[in-house]
Design an enzyme around this catalytic site. Sequence first.
Site, PDB file in Angstrom:
ATOM      1  N   SER A   1       0.793  -1.233   0.000  1.00 42.91           N
ATOM      2  CA  SER A   1       0.000   0.000   0.000  1.00 42.91           C
ATOM      3  C   SER A   1       0.819   1.274   0.000  1.00 42.91           C
ATOM      4  CB  SER A   1      -0.925   0.024   1.217  1.00 42.91           C
ATOM      5  OG  SER A   1      -2.021  -0.786   0.968  1.00 42.91           O
TER       6      SER A   1
ATOM      7  N   TYR B   1      -3.620  -3.357 -10.319  1.00 43.34           N
ATOM      8  CA  TYR B   1      -3.491  -3.012  -8.894  1.00 43.34           C
ATOM      9  C   TYR B   1      -2.600  -4.033  -8.155  1.00 43.34           C
ATOM     10  CZ  TYR B   1      -4.682  -2.766  -3.960  1.00 43.34           C
ATOM     11  OH  TYR B   1      -4.581  -2.721  -2.593  1.00 43.34           O
TER      12      TYR B   1
ATOM     13  N   VAL C   1       1.235  -3.545   4.103  1.00 46.12           N
ATOM     14  CA  VAL C   1       1.210  -4.784   4.878  1.00 46.12           C
ATOM     15  C   VAL C   1       2.503  -5.603   4.778  1.00 46.12           C
ATOM     16  CG1 VAL C   1      -1.303  -5.021   4.933  1.00 46.12           C
ATOM     17  CG2 VAL C   1      -0.011  -6.025   3.045  1.00 46.12           C
TER      18      VAL C   1
END
Length: 337
Positions: free
Chosen positions: A72, A197, A267
């Site tokens: 992220s 993504y 993460v």
Amino acid sequence: MRHEQRSPSDDPLTTLLDQVRRGLRDLDDGEPASYIPELSRVDPALFGLSLCALDGQVYGSGDTTAPFTVQSVSKPFVFALALADRGLEEVLTRVGAEPSGEAFNSIRLEPGTGRPPNPMVNAGAIVTSSLVAGDTPQARFARILEGLGDFAGRSLDVDEAVYASECATGDRNRALAYLMHNAGSLTGDVEEQLGVYFRQCSVLVTCDDLAVMHATLAGGGVNPVTGKRVVAPRHAQHVLAVMATCGMYDASGQWMLQVGMPAKSGVSGAIGVALPGQFGIGVFSPPLEEKGNSVRGIAACHLLSDQFGLHLMRAVDPQRRPLPPRSLHGAPLRSLR
Ligand code: GLU
């Protein structure tokens, strides 16, 4: 060789980063992420801390060149690329700019518009990734990979094993994407958008890279190592504003209260921090607390902010000019534990 401007190991700032990192070595709470199975194979003892000043000097301590997937921490940078390609107004029609107060993978869209809450949670990031320019998913990902490389100051690669692992297990993101497609906030082929993504999250970086990437945002969009303008100053400003309010998942308010610098965590155990006009920081330590933030990463940033008055909301003493990072010195550190 990249990041040639690395400073000698005996300069005061490197000594300070060493002290911070060593002081936190015994902090062994948390577990590496396992919901993407490949991420759980990491060595949990890896711990790196880097800082890049706006003159392009990179300072570091520990595992600063160990590669890990950006996860992220890619989101602010891909948001920046979407802003550069589409402009703020268009991007805001598709994704909001409000902290969600919910987990990074929460399934809540704005009633009426179907917009995800902000570009720092998964739903919003899937949308911003789809807004980057490119006629095909391959072209869009090529632009993302090159853009992330421009922020880092070197060309980057994808960890294909992590990509495959997330593709195989990413049903929650898949569900989110289909919901947004149904609501109209995500357009195009859902599987293709998800593929871009997932690949973006699987790009390999190091702590040094994160420090340079965040220094690029802190410096208004110019990479301080290469001198290349990557995004316009107003877009860097927009990204920092959203990082400040939404970057640390549902711990963003607490983070702003205690650390007070725009940041984004991932993460894999990465945290990137940008102090506008001053420097960028990259931290990497895989064990996470329950909200998905690196335990040692949070502690390191908390310590630096607390000891050196780095909080953005700190009242400026009119007698003193803001300290440049090199004037931080290795005075004895108090433990925050
Ligand atoms: N690739 C991860 C996911 O979408 C990123 C999550 C994160 O780092 O917060 O689940």
